[in-house]
Motif scaffolding. Sequence first.
Motif, PDB file in Angstrom:
ATOM      1  N   ARG A 280     -19.904  20.413 -35.383  1.00  0.00           N
ATOM      2  CA  ARG A 280     -20.055  21.521 -34.558  1.00  0.00           C
ATOM      3  C   ARG A 280     -19.025  22.533 -35.081  1.00  0.00           C
ATOM      4  O   ARG A 280     -17.960  21.846 -35.541  1.00  0.00           O
ATOM      5  CB  ARG A 280     -20.321  21.209 -33.173  1.00  0.00           C
ATOM      6  CG  ARG A 280     -21.472  20.621 -32.871  1.00  0.00           C
ATOM      7  CD  ARG A 280     -21.306  19.921 -31.564  1.00  0.00           C
ATOM      8  NE  ARG A 280     -19.834  19.146 -31.484  1.00  0.00           N
ATOM      9  CZ  ARG A 280     -19.551  17.905 -31.865  1.00  0.00           C
ATOM     10  NH1 ARG A 280     -20.535  17.299 -32.537  1.00  0.00           N
ATOM     11  NH2 ARG A 280     -18.484  17.483 -31.833  1.00  0.00           N
TER      12      ARG A 280
ATOM     13  N   HIS B 221     -16.334  18.730 -24.588  1.00  0.00           N
ATOM     14  CA  HIS B 221     -15.430  17.974 -24.061  1.00  0.00           C
ATOM     15  C   HIS B 221     -15.367  18.590 -22.495  1.00  0.00           C
ATOM     16  O   HIS B 221     -15.054  17.719 -21.671  1.00  0.00           O
ATOM     17  CB  HIS B 221     -14.067  18.357 -24.719  1.00  0.00           C
ATOM     18  CG  HIS B 221     -13.843  17.219 -25.702  1.00  0.00           C
ATOM     19  ND1 HIS B 221     -13.634  15.840 -25.481  1.00  0.00           N
ATOM     20  CD2 HIS B 221     -13.795  17.325 -27.181  1.00  0.00           C
ATOM     21  CE1 HIS B 221     -13.542  15.310 -26.891  1.00  0.00           C
ATOM     22  NE2 HIS B 221     -13.556  16.050 -27.851  1.00  0.00           N
TER      23      HIS B 221
ATOM     24  N   TYR C 119     -15.564   8.492 -22.024  1.00  0.00           N
ATOM     25  CA  TYR C 119     -16.465   9.215 -21.490  1.00  0.00           C
ATOM     26  C   TYR C 119     -17.631   8.410 -20.734  1.00  0.00           C
ATOM     27  O   TYR C 119     -17.949   8.557 -19.486  1.00  0.00           O
ATOM     28  CB  TYR C 119     -17.108  10.497 -22.021  1.00  0.00           C
ATOM     29  CG  TYR C 119     -16.134  11.541 -22.238  1.00  0.00           C
ATOM     30  CD1 TYR C 119     -15.389  11.920 -21.188  1.00  0.00           C
ATOM     31  CD2 TYR C 119     -15.967  11.824 -23.535  1.00  0.00           C
ATOM     32  CE1 TYR C 119     -14.338  13.216 -21.630  1.00  0.00           C
ATOM     33  CE2 TYR C 119     -15.308  13.070 -23.748  1.00  0.00           C
ATOM     34  CZ  TYR C 119     -14.350  13.610 -23.036  1.00  0.00           C
ATOM     35  OH  TYR C 119     -13.630  14.752 -23.070  1.00  0.00           O
ATOM     36  N   ARG C 120     -18.306   7.671 -21.509  1.00  0.00           N
ATOM     37  CA  ARG C 120     -19.341   7.010 -21.206  1.00  0.00           C
ATOM     38  C   ARG C 120     -19.152   5.777 -19.824  1.00  0.00           C
ATOM     39  O   ARG C 120     -19.922   5.711 -19.120  1.00  0.00           O
ATOM     40  CB  ARG C 120     -19.940   5.979 -22.434  1.00  0.00           C
ATOM     41  CG  ARG C 120     -21.272   5.416 -22.363  1.00  0.00           C
ATOM     42  CD  ARG C 120     -21.817   4.929 -23.520  1.00  0.00           C
ATOM     43  NE  ARG C 120     -22.918   4.132 -23.342  1.00  0.00           N
ATOM     44  CZ  ARG C 120     -23.061   2.955 -23.441  1.00  0.00           C
ATOM     45  NH1 ARG C 120     -21.856   2.109 -23.599  1.00  0.00           N
ATOM     46  NH2 ARG C 120     -24.027   2.065 -22.630  1.00  0.00           N
TER      47      ARG C 120
ATOM     48  N   LEU D 299     -25.073  14.909 -24.948  1.00  0.00           N
ATOM     49  CA  LEU D 299     -23.591  15.123 -25.368  1.00  0.00           C
ATOM     50  C   LEU D 299     -22.755  13.943 -25.709  1.00  0.00           C
ATOM     51  O   LEU D 299     -22.164  14.008 -26.798  1.00  0.00           O
ATOM     52  CB  LEU D 299     -22.735  15.573 -24.238  1.00  0.00           C
ATOM     53  CG  LEU D 299     -22.953  17.225 -23.678  1.00  0.00           C
ATOM     54  CD1 LEU D 299     -22.296  17.053 -22.186  1.00  0.00           C
ATOM     55  CD2 LEU D 299     -22.644  17.990 -24.859  1.00  0.00           C
ATOM     56  N   LEU D 300     -23.213  12.896 -25.220  1.00  0.00           N
ATOM     57  CA  LEU D 300     -22.491  11.554 -25.527  1.00  0.00           C
ATOM     58  C   LEU D 300     -23.153  11.153 -26.948  1.00  0.00           C
ATOM     59  O   LEU D 300     -22.431  10.093 -27.615  1.00  0.00           O
ATOM     60  CB  LEU D 300     -22.697  10.490 -24.614  1.00  0.00           C
ATOM     61  CG  LEU D 300     -22.056  10.546 -23.309  1.00  0.00           C
ATOM     62  CD1 LEU D 300     -22.454   9.464 -22.303  1.00  0.00           C
ATOM     63  CD2 LEU D 300     -20.617  10.400 -23.672  1.00  0.00           C
TER      64      LEU D 300
ATOM     65  N   GLN E 228     -23.346  12.776 -29.662  1.00  0.00           N
ATOM     66  CA  GLN E 228     -22.673  13.458 -30.749  1.00  0.00           C
ATOM     67  C   GLN E 228     -21.241  12.720 -31.152  1.00  0.00           C
ATOM     68  O   GLN E 228     -20.894  11.554 -30.560  1.00  0.00           O
ATOM     69  CB  GLN E 228     -22.097  14.781 -30.391  1.00  0.00           C
ATOM     70  CG  GLN E 228     -22.969  15.475 -29.462  1.00  0.00           C
ATOM     71  CD  GLN E 228     -22.222  16.758 -29.039  1.00  0.00           C
ATOM     72  OE1 GLN E 228     -22.021  17.489 -29.907  1.00  0.00           O
ATOM     73  NE2 GLN E 228     -21.911  16.676 -27.919  1.00  0.00           N
ATOM     74  N   LYS E 229     -20.985  13.002 -32.464  1.00  0.00           N
ATOM     75  CA  LYS E 229     -19.819  12.128 -33.026  1.00  0.00           C
ATOM     76  C   LYS E 229     -18.594  13.002 -32.142  1.00  0.00           C
ATOM     77  O   LYS E 229     -18.692  14.272 -32.262  1.00  0.00           O
ATOM     78  CB  LYS E 229     -19.487  12.398 -34.267  1.00  0.00           C
ATOM     79  CG  LYS E 229     -20.527  11.763 -35.264  1.00  0.00           C
ATOM     80  CD  LYS E 229     -19.995  11.718 -36.632  1.00  0.00           C
ATOM     81  CE  LYS E 229     -20.813  10.923 -37.590  1.00  0.00           C
ATOM     82  NZ  LYS E 229     -22.005  11.497 -37.974  1.00  0.00           N
ATOM     83  N   LEU E 230     -18.122  12.526 -31.202  1.00  0.00           N
ATOM     84  CA  LEU E 230     -17.127  12.979 -30.508  1.00  0.00           C
ATOM     85  C   LEU E 230     -15.944  11.906 -30.074  1.00  0.00           C
ATOM     86  O   LEU E 230     -16.309  10.796 -29.846  1.00  0.00           O
ATOM     87  CB  LEU E 230     -17.868  13.343 -29.108  1.00  0.00           C
ATOM     88  CG  LEU E 230     -17.221  14.641 -28.403  1.00  0.00           C
ATOM     89  CD1 LEU E 230     -17.508  15.835 -28.926  1.00  0.00           C
ATOM     90  CD2 LEU E 230     -17.852  14.484 -26.849  1.00  0.00           C
ATOM     91  N   ARG E 231     -14.845  12.608 -30.081  1.00  0.00           N
ATOM     92  CA  ARG E 231     -13.714  11.686 -30.029  1.00  0.00           C
ATOM     93  C   ARG E 231     -13.766  11.237 -28.303  1.00  0.00           C
ATOM     94  O   ARG E 231     -14.011  12.128 -27.666  1.00  0.00           O
ATOM     95  CB  ARG E 231     -12.336  12.491 -30.306  1.00  0.00           C
ATOM     96  CG  ARG E 231     -11.148  11.720 -30.229  1.00  0.00           C
ATOM     97  CD  ARG E 231      -9.928  12.477 -30.522  1.00  0.00           C
ATOM     98  NE  ARG E 231     -10.037  13.192 -32.037  1.00  0.00           N
ATOM     99  CZ  ARG E 231      -9.263  12.624 -32.940  1.00  0.00           C
ATOM    100  NH1 ARG E 231      -8.744  11.471 -32.956  1.00  0.00           N
ATOM    101  NH2 ARG E 231      -9.356  13.272 -34.098  1.00  0.00           N
TER     102      ARG E 231
ATOM    103  N   GLY F 280     -24.142  16.780 -37.391  1.00  0.00           N
ATOM    104  CA  GLY F 280     -23.174  15.821 -36.692  1.00  0.00           C
ATOM    105  C   GLY F 280     -21.978  16.738 -36.341  1.00  0.00           C
ATOM    106  O   GLY F 280     -21.059  16.341 -35.718  1.00  0.00           O
TER     107      GLY F 280
ATOM    108  N   SER G  51     -16.948  13.573 -15.885  1.00  0.00           N
ATOM    109  CA  SER G  51     -16.397  12.328 -15.613  1.00  0.00           C
ATOM    110  C   SER G  51     -15.759  12.381 -14.189  1.00  0.00           C
ATOM    111  O   SER G  51     -15.625  11.569 -13.487  1.00  0.00           O
ATOM    112  CB  SER G  51     -15.379  12.171 -16.576  1.00  0.00           C
ATOM    113  OG  SER G  51     -16.147  12.053 -18.009  1.00  0.00           O
TER     114      SER G  51
END
Lengths: 299, 316
Positions: A27, A36, B126-127, B115-116, B118-121, A25, A43
């Motif tokens: 990277r 991002h 985004y979703r 991508l969504l 993952q653990k991501l800030r 988890g 988006s």
Amino acid sequence: MSTTTVQKSATADQAPASAPPRRRGERGLAGTLASHGILTVASLIALFPIAWLVFLSLGPDKDDYLHPGRIWGKMTFENYSYVLTETNFFDWLKSSLVVSLGTTAIGVLIAATTGYAVSRMRFPGYRKFMWVLLVTQMFPIAVLIVPMYQILSDLQLIDTYLGLILVYCSTAVPYCAWLLKGYFDTIPFEIDEAGRVDGLSPFGTFVRLILPLARPGLAVAAFYSFITAFGEVAFATTFLLDDEKYTFAVGLQSFVSEHDAQRNLMAATAVLIAIPVSAFFYLVQKNLVTGLTAGGTKG
Amino acid sequence: MTVAVQRLRRSYQRYWYAYAMIAPVVVVLGVLVLYPLAYGFYLTLTDANSLNTARTIGVNEIEATYKFIGFDNYADILWGETAYDRFWSHFIWTIVWTAACVGLHYSIGLGLALLLNQKLRGRTFYRLILVLPWAVPTFVTVFGWRFMLADGGVINSALDFLHLPTPLWLEDTFWQRFAAIMVNTWCGVPFMMVSLLGGLQSIDRTLYEAAEMDGAGAWQRFRYVTLPGLRSVSSTVVLLGVIWTFNQFAVIFLLFGTTAPDAQILVTWAYYLGFGQQPRDFAQSAAYGILLLAILIVFTSVYRRWLNRNDQQLAI
């Protein structure tokens, strides 16, 4: 089968011992930035057409969409007040609501018992019945639109809400039944058994125990039929003649006719429709996919 | 004899609840689907059009005068004169359209879902944005796209600014098709993304840990844990995607109306025959409908059989 393959290839490319231990988890920085970056671009692509529509709705002239730069100097809510006061907006709202809510009510009410029956009971003809439900869902509108048109015009139901509701039920009912079956499958069968032991009939079990538990599933089915009926274009365009009875899907088209294209008003109407619908959507979105793929994610 | 009666009675006692509970749907399907379908099939065997069907003009009731012509409509559609221009060119385009759209929906949806997952800030944020094209009704967004694609609209202005060619998106056949696929991809990705994300989240975490313990790299974890874990969700959403895209009416109808004969897929073409021209050709339009249904039923049966052979169950 897959596990053996993993083990085999694992020995083949053993990671070099010098690599720093990295937990799952996590990277590297580059990976995070790339994620991002891609998500931001995606988006923007998702957002832009909607944002653009909102922006164009603020330009007062019908050709402003070709010269968006000019809108900055003369932004106004004129289009909105015009749409709300001078057009059939509220008639269309009424039609859309009557048709969609009617479809939803009939669809969910009729489909609930069927969803339960096909979830719990194996009766002769079960597989054939499921096949019919599946096939009905994939009817191209072209299959039914001509005969429906003929039948409705024989019954004098063209240009009525009832006619449109009946047509929409032909897809909403099997769809809701499928959806609810998936949901009922996720409710433990032990609950039914407990109900039967306590002396309830199968129908009693369904009404007293299962229905209350299935409320989220019913909500999803209701939402889907509502949205489907609300956004349907082909039948509504063909079967509604009187512009006061148009649903939004038809009314919106009527801003662009052969002779005149009031694109500014169209944009404003589009935004007025989109805001409540998407707000509602966000409220329920979490349940949507669980409802649709309940059976799938379980396995 | 008595055994048979007993068996019948027992079966009745055992199953009458099930039959009573499915009865409402059976009745509705019979009245609203099977009857119109049978009637539609009958129409395909006639030469019905808007000039010879029963209709009311003012106070005058005019009787239907169309006649039975057997399978001539099907023969005409499939191998009559100009059958290529009327049916086969639309057929090929519909296949290309379906394959391209579902392929793009699935691959982009899967990419974004990974991508969504993952653990991501900010992934909730985004979703929410990425679901937007699904949240807004298609008939609203397609009009937004029409403004953007118009000659002189924002897309061509941007392309012009970059000194790139500015295609006539809504008039030139190739670019019409390109635009249709683009808009439909934009509309359809969120559903795939959210469904696959749900599938990803239901995969047991410990499988990944075990794979990693065994030294599996990222690609191997994807290939041997993620993809098999997504199989049942994938098979369902791909089938739904194919059916929905094949039948996608709103995008093409609202982008082009009935003006772009070469960009029409079979569904919108059938609609054009029945309601977009004068006189309305009800018989041929209905025959297209029956052909479309046949294509989909064959596809679904083959798909199911293929899944069963691979030991998978369809979720729906």
